[in-house]
Design a protein around this motif. Structure first.
Motif, PDB file in Angstrom:
ATOM      1  N   THR A   1      32.261 -10.937  20.439  1.00 24.42           N
ATOM      2  CA  THR A   1      31.843 -11.118  19.044  1.00 24.42           C
ATOM      3  C   THR A   1      31.821  -9.779  18.313  1.00 24.42           C
ATOM      4  OG1 THR A   1      30.462 -13.000  19.693  1.00 24.42           O
ATOM      5  CG2 THR A   1      29.982 -11.980  17.567  1.00 24.42           C
ATOM      6  N   ILE A   2      31.228  -8.795  18.948  1.00 22.56           N
ATOM      7  CA  ILE A   2      31.126  -7.474  18.319  1.00 22.56           C
ATOM      8  C   ILE A   2      32.509  -6.854  18.126  1.00 22.56           C
ATOM      9  CG2 ILE A   2      30.255  -5.114  18.650  1.00 22.56           C
ATOM     10  CD1 ILE A   2      28.080  -7.124  17.886  1.00 22.56           C
ATOM     11  N   ARG A   3      33.373  -6.972  19.147  1.00 24.36           N
ATOM     12  CA  ARG A   3      34.728  -6.398  19.020  1.00 24.36           C
ATOM     13  C   ARG A   3      35.449  -6.969  17.806  1.00 24.36           C
ATOM     14  NH1 ARG A   3      34.831  -7.354  24.910  1.00 24.36           N
ATOM     15  NH2 ARG A   3      34.749  -5.330  25.960  1.00 24.36           N
ATOM     16  N   VAL A   4      35.251  -8.264  17.560  1.00 22.36           N
ATOM     17  CA  VAL A   4      35.909  -8.903  16.416  1.00 22.36           C
ATOM     18  C   VAL A   4      35.295  -8.420  15.103  1.00 22.36           C
ATOM     19  CG1 VAL A   4      36.250 -11.096  15.212  1.00 22.36           C
ATOM     20  CG2 VAL A   4      36.648 -10.943  17.687  1.00 22.36           C
ATOM     21  N   VAL A   5      33.977  -8.532  14.988  1.00 25.68           N
ATOM     22  CA  VAL A   5      33.320  -8.245  13.710  1.00 25.68           C
ATOM     23  C   VAL A   5      33.408  -6.753  13.352  1.00 25.68           C
ATOM     24  CG1 VAL A   5      31.141  -8.399  12.427  1.00 25.68           C
ATOM     25  CG2 VAL A   5      31.834 -10.265  13.938  1.00 25.68           C
ATOM     26  N   ALA A   6      33.428  -5.905  14.372  1.00 28.29           N
ATOM     27  CA  ALA A   6      33.573  -4.468  14.124  1.00 28.29           C
ATOM     28  C   ALA A   6      34.895  -4.152  13.428  1.00 28.29           C
ATOM     29  CB  ALA A   6      33.453  -3.690  15.433  1.00 28.29           C
ATOM     30  N   GLY A   7      35.864  -5.037  13.545  1.00 26.77           N
ATOM     31  CA  GLY A   7      37.133  -4.851  12.844  1.00 26.77           C
ATOM     32  C   GLY A   7      37.091  -5.316  11.398  1.00 26.77           C
ATOM     33  N   TYR A   8      36.006  -5.983  11.013  1.00 28.40           N
ATOM     34  CA  TYR A   8      35.872  -6.450   9.631  1.00 28.40           C
ATOM     35  C   TYR A   8      35.092  -5.456   8.771  1.00 28.40           C
ATOM     36  CZ  TYR A   8      36.711 -11.271  11.492  1.00 28.40           C
ATOM     37  OH  TYR A   8      37.196 -12.391  12.094  1.00 28.40           O
ATOM     38  N   VAL A   9      34.013  -4.902   9.331  1.00 25.95           N
ATOM     39  CA  VAL A   9      32.990  -4.248   8.507  1.00 25.95           C
ATOM     40  C   VAL A   9      32.788  -2.787   8.869  1.00 25.95           C
ATOM     41  CG1 VAL A   9      31.758  -6.438   8.174  1.00 25.95           C
ATOM     42  CG2 VAL A   9      31.137  -4.926  10.093  1.00 25.95           C
TER      43      VAL A   9
ATOM     44  N   PHE B   1      28.403 -19.302  16.788  1.00 26.67           N
ATOM     45  CA  PHE B   1      29.786 -18.806  16.827  1.00 26.67           C
ATOM     46  C   PHE B   1      30.032 -18.060  18.117  1.00 26.67           C
ATOM     47  CE2 PHE B   1      29.273 -14.408  14.940  1.00 26.67           C
ATOM     48  CZ  PHE B   1      30.465 -13.781  15.244  1.00 26.67           C
ATOM     49  N   SER B   2      29.073 -18.145  18.975  1.00 26.77           N
ATOM     50  CA  SER B   2      29.152 -17.342  20.171  1.00 26.77           C
ATOM     51  C   SER B   2      28.838 -18.171  21.400  1.00 26.77           C
ATOM     52  CB  SER B   2      28.184 -16.188  19.991  1.00 26.77           C
ATOM     53  OG  SER B   2      28.040 -15.470  21.154  1.00 26.77           O
ATOM     54  N   SER B   3      28.165 -17.559  22.306  1.00 27.43           N
ATOM     55  CA  SER B   3      27.984 -18.107  23.644  1.00 27.43           C
ATOM     56  C   SER B   3      27.587 -19.583  23.680  1.00 27.43           C
ATOM     57  CB  SER B   3      26.965 -17.274  24.414  1.00 27.43           C
ATOM     58  OG  SER B   3      25.981 -16.785  23.560  1.00 27.43           O
ATOM     59  N   ALA B   4      26.559 -19.945  22.933  1.00 26.00           N
ATOM     60  CA  ALA B   4      25.992 -21.282  23.080  1.00 26.00           C
ATOM     61  C   ALA B   4      27.059 -22.371  22.966  1.00 26.00           C
ATOM     62  CB  ALA B   4      24.884 -21.512  22.060  1.00 26.00           C
ATOM     63  N   VAL B   5      27.829 -22.337  21.880  1.00 29.68           N
ATOM     64  CA  VAL B   5      28.772 -23.429  21.670  1.00 29.68           C
ATOM     65  C   VAL B   5      30.116 -23.186  22.348  1.00 29.68           C
ATOM     66  CG1 VAL B   5      30.091 -24.686  19.938  1.00 29.68           C
ATOM     67  CG2 VAL B   5      27.693 -24.149  19.532  1.00 29.68           C
ATOM     68  N   LYS B   6      30.671 -22.016  22.156  1.00 27.14           N
ATOM     69  CA  LYS B   6      32.057 -21.816  22.573  1.00 27.14           C
ATOM     70  C   LYS B   6      32.213 -20.863  23.746  1.00 27.14           C
ATOM     71  CE  LYS B   6      33.903 -22.870  17.989  1.00 27.14           C
ATOM     72  NZ  LYS B   6      34.431 -22.309  16.733  1.00 27.14           N
ATOM     73  N   GLY B   7      31.096 -20.366  24.274  1.00 23.25           N
ATOM     74  CA  GLY B   7      31.185 -19.552  25.483  1.00 23.25           C
ATOM     75  C   GLY B   7      31.620 -18.119  25.266  1.00 23.25           C
ATOM     76  N   GLU B   8      31.586 -17.619  24.019  1.00 24.23           N
ATOM     77  CA  GLU B   8      32.009 -16.242  23.790  1.00 24.23           C
ATOM     78  C   GLU B   8      30.903 -15.261  24.188  1.00 24.23           C
ATOM     79  OE1 GLU B   8      32.652 -14.551  19.627  1.00 24.23           O
ATOM     80  OE2 GLU B   8      34.629 -14.356  20.525  1.00 24.23           O
ATOM     81  N   THR B   9      31.299 -14.135  24.727  1.00 25.51           N
ATOM     82  CA  THR B   9      30.315 -13.097  25.046  1.00 25.51           C
ATOM     83  C   THR B   9      29.934 -12.337  23.780  1.00 25.51           C
ATOM     84  OG1 THR B   9      31.995 -11.425  25.418  1.00 25.51           O
ATOM     85  CG2 THR B   9      31.342 -12.734  27.331  1.00 25.51           C
TER      86      THR B   9
ATOM     87  N   THR C   1      32.030 -19.277  12.216  1.00 24.44           N
ATOM     88  CA  THR C   1      31.540 -18.042  11.619  1.00 24.44           C
ATOM     89  C   THR C   1      32.626 -16.986  11.559  1.00 24.44           C
ATOM     90  OG1 THR C   1      29.442 -18.615  12.598  1.00 24.44           O
ATOM     91  CG2 THR C   1      29.620 -16.444  11.644  1.00 24.44           C
ATOM     92  N   ARG C   2      33.436 -16.914  12.605  1.00 23.36           N
ATOM     93  CA  ARG C   2      34.490 -15.911  12.648  1.00 23.36           C
ATOM     94  C   ARG C   2      35.434 -16.056  11.453  1.00 23.36           C
ATOM     95  NH1 ARG C   2      35.626 -14.160  17.213  1.00 23.36           N
ATOM     96  NH2 ARG C   2      34.520 -16.013  17.963  1.00 23.36           N
ATOM     97  N   THR C   3      35.941 -17.255  11.247  1.00 19.64           N
ATOM     98  CA  THR C   3      36.885 -17.480  10.149  1.00 19.64           C
ATOM     99  C   THR C   3      36.199 -17.273   8.797  1.00 19.64           C
ATOM    100  OG1 THR C   3      38.117 -19.049  11.501  1.00 19.64           O
ATOM    101  CG2 THR C   3      38.461 -19.167   9.129  1.00 19.64           C
ATOM    102  N   ARG C   4      34.970 -17.761   8.683  1.00 22.35           N
ATOM    103  CA  ARG C   4      34.238 -17.593   7.427  1.00 22.35           C
ATOM    104  C   ARG C   4      34.046 -16.111   7.109  1.00 22.35           C
ATOM    105  NH1 ARG C   4      28.982 -16.904   6.044  1.00 22.35           N
ATOM    106  NH2 ARG C   4      28.201 -17.257   8.152  1.00 22.35           N
ATOM    107  N   LEU C   5      33.578 -15.347   8.089  1.00 22.18           N
ATOM    108  CA  LEU C   5      33.332 -13.927   7.838  1.00 22.18           C
ATOM    109  C   LEU C   5      34.634 -13.187   7.536  1.00 22.18           C
ATOM    110  CD1 LEU C   5      30.569 -13.027  10.480  1.00 22.18           C
ATOM    111  CD2 LEU C   5      30.293 -13.751   8.105  1.00 22.18           C
ATOM    112  N   SER C   6      35.722 -13.606   8.156  1.00 23.06           N
ATOM    113  CA  SER C   6      37.007 -12.969   7.905  1.00 23.06           C
ATOM    114  C   SER C   6      37.433 -13.193   6.450  1.00 23.06           C
ATOM    115  CB  SER C   6      38.043 -13.547   8.875  1.00 23.06           C
ATOM    116  OG  SER C   6      39.333 -13.067   8.599  1.00 23.06           O
ATOM    117  N   PHE C   7      37.315 -14.415   5.975  1.00 22.33           N
ATOM    118  CA  PHE C   7      37.652 -14.726   4.574  1.00 22.33           C
ATOM    119  C   PHE C   7      36.707 -13.991   3.614  1.00 22.33           C
ATOM    120  CE2 PHE C   7      40.290 -18.564   5.509  1.00 22.33           C
ATOM    121  CZ  PHE C   7      41.277 -18.357   4.556  1.00 22.33           C
TER     122      PHE C   7
END
Lengths: 304, 304, 304
Positions: C89-97, C77-85, A51-57
């Motif tokens: 996630t918010i810190r990353v996406v907040a830089g996109y939108v 894209f977060s905790s369940a699969v890859k263990g991200e808090t 999702t991260r890479t997709r949303l970035s693109f």
């Protein structure tokens, strides 16, 4: 056709052109985006979730005034359920859009897609293979944070065997001069021979430095990676490797004052939260640099 | 209200109007799209996955300057998890958007949706029922490739019982004169009686021709279909049918020089890759014709 | 930063401002939308499926001329699969939108997100916690349908313990004067103590009225809710509660002439279809009011 399949295909001049484009896009982003790709359409075909890479693109395309069609579950529309080949999928979608961003679980998928596509293919990662746009944004991060790439010492930490972002990064770093790589990895997940040999052939110094503290003392860039559970064949093997190289506040004490810590994210414990507030923690800035870099790549692919 | 639920509702004049619209849209696409649907919003509600059809509709809407909201997993927001009826879902979403594209796993779902909707419903397939926009793009393909529909011999190959694209196509072909259908199907998956009777009543010649080679020698259009595993109740039944009718390079040798091979895609072995390079292999062009046809349909639904 | 995390944070003046904004947006919608948010980008991050709410927010953003990036499966894209808090996630996406709409399965997730975000966080529901934009559209519905909120008697029917829309609604109603709440709930799913105490402290009359008919006779607003199976720990507990409070044509006979029936939807049997055609059935209109309300909220968050 301007595919982007492998970091290996890029020479230093091209890398610097992408970095210049990204800088230009960063200034456009500050002004609220542009409409240069008005009327252009991008397909995001993700055969494995990222999702991260997709949303970035998608962000990059929309910030340029383009539009996006997207699938989070491309596997469903293809081989897994209905037996369609990747090549057929690409032949169909290439007739819809102007550019395809492809994430796939098999090494070589991006090249296969490019071989049949009538529009540019941008690889967003293929299996344990490569992830060239990640490598470009990593280079852009180094350039923005440190001002240059030549002459730097880069510690590659963690899973260097399965971590495709590391492979693509090494290919790009190999185009620069006087680069020194410290491989800070478990014995079970070293840098693959072909990646190491590529770097050595380009004059890069590649050293094995299994001690994180010693690597941290010397590095200008610490490139930490996640140990990806899904890449290991057994849980025992994963457990043995996991957690061996954790960057924490102790690491900050030994690092150079102007060094930076990078990470392709997501992280899962290999950088402790206490590190975040240090200005040398560059990983969230790094994730944000991906948007202008991908804007530059899209603009490059779609302009005449 | 201009719903598109069934190919049966379309007369020859309307079909030709849609074909003319599609031709016009194809020329607009060459110029890079338009903005005639600026401010219009389409919902793509997919209760079963069909990424190809969804992306084709979304492309059409975006190329017209409209916008899209979309769900790949409409089942989750509806009956399966929370017990909502399709009718309630439509009542809600019809209050958001200007047109709804609906894909559903139950026969009759599109008509049920239309009965409660305040905006046009475009069926993108309902169960083993119909798929009218696929049939329109199929007709458009024939028109573009062969220049006319009247008088053609069309071989329908494969699963004619569960293949909804075939049913909708037969309804449309029945509006034309001197059409001859060759049913090249396993005995277990013949054309349904009601579909056959509809064609016969319209003056279409419907013949059973179980031999693929004999059919290929006579046909102007070979319409190959996928044997859809998910439509069979037992694996044994599926295995017996699968692979019985494969178009390969041998088929090319006996086909007419100006005939075309069509397929709604995805394929799963029923046309071998060696066929692709022959100019009579029209199936990828066919998939691309879907975009201008769906642009025409959307424009038709949304204009005053 | 203009986060919207809890209905508790809103005073009467602000609620009325949001209602005024929604009225303005409703008139803009009639004119076919606007472009005031041209160049702005919204991320819809849904960690649990809620297609209705997601599509409503996306519609609102697109009708304002903005753009959307979206994920239906944020968990992947977060905790369940890859263990991200969530925080990472918010810190990353907040830089996109420019704004993030967040739906999460854990109580308090929206506040955690807001604590690290550099862009506004709009909660679209967090676990059994709150759902403030739903409450605002509920208030807007009451205002549009009845002309005022002060002095109304509101019957809250069904699962008042786990139904987060009810909690947020009570917080908003508590800002108004002379409001009387009738709690028509099974003994096992009463209004939580803290929510009740909040209302009492604000001067709201909170009464227990387990009899639906008696409640219906008195209410200006009947706010029906779904008994959410997924919120119960045992099937036995669920079965005991389910179906106890069903609004049917009998209810219509005892209701006040100018009263309305509301429901956050989806419904699963707790309002029979026979009720739909009565003009007092306001629940579909209510779902449509969500678009102008969310347009107003987005405009508020993104304007300087």
């Amino acid at each position: 056709m301007k595919h982007l399949i492998s970091a290996k295909q890029l020479q230093k001049t091209e890398i610097m052109e992408f970095i210049d484009r990204a800088k230009h896009m960063a200034s456009i982003l500050k002004q609220g985006g542009t409409h240069t790709l008005d009327g252009k359409l991008m397909a995001a075909l993700f055969f494995e979730p990222s999702t991260r890479t997709r949303l970035s693109f998608e962000t990059a395309m929309l910030r340029l005034g383009g539009q996006v069609i997207s699938t989070e579950s491309a596997r469903e529309f293809s081989s897994a359920v209905k037996g369609e080949t990747l090549e057929d999928t690409i032949r169909v979608v290439a007739g819809y859009v102007d550019v395809i961003v492809l994430r796939h679980h098999e090494i070589g998928a991006a090249a296969r897609a490019a071989s049949v596509s009538t529009v540019p293919i941008l690889s967003a990662g293929d299996g344990a293979g490569e992830h060239p746009t990640q490598a470009l944004l990593d280079l852009y991060t180094i350039e923005r944070e440190l001002g240059h790439v030549d002459g730097l010492t880069v510690a590659l930490v963690g899973d260097l065997l399965y971590g495709r972002t590391v492979h693509s990064l090494v290919y790009l770093l190999s185009q620069f001069t006087s680069v020194r790589l410290l491989c800070t990895a478990p014995a079970s997940t070293p840098l693959p021979d072909d990646v190491r040999d590529f770097a050595l052939a380009k004059g890069v110094s590649v050293e094995y430095e299994p001690n994180l503290e010693r690597a941290a003392r010397q590095a200008d860039v610490i490139y930490q990676t996640r140990i990806q559970k899904e890449r290991f064949s057994s849980l025992a093997e994963y457990d043995a490797v996991k957690g061996k190289y954790v960057i924490d506040e102790g690491t900050l004490l030994v690092m150079k004052e102007h060094a930076i810590i990078m990470h392709p994210l997501p992280r899962a414990g290999e950088i402790t939260p206490g590190v975040d507030k240090d200005p040398r923690a560059a990983y969230f800035r790094q994730s944000h640099y991906g948007v202008p870099m991908r804007m530059g790549i899209l603009q490059h692919c779609l302009e005449r």
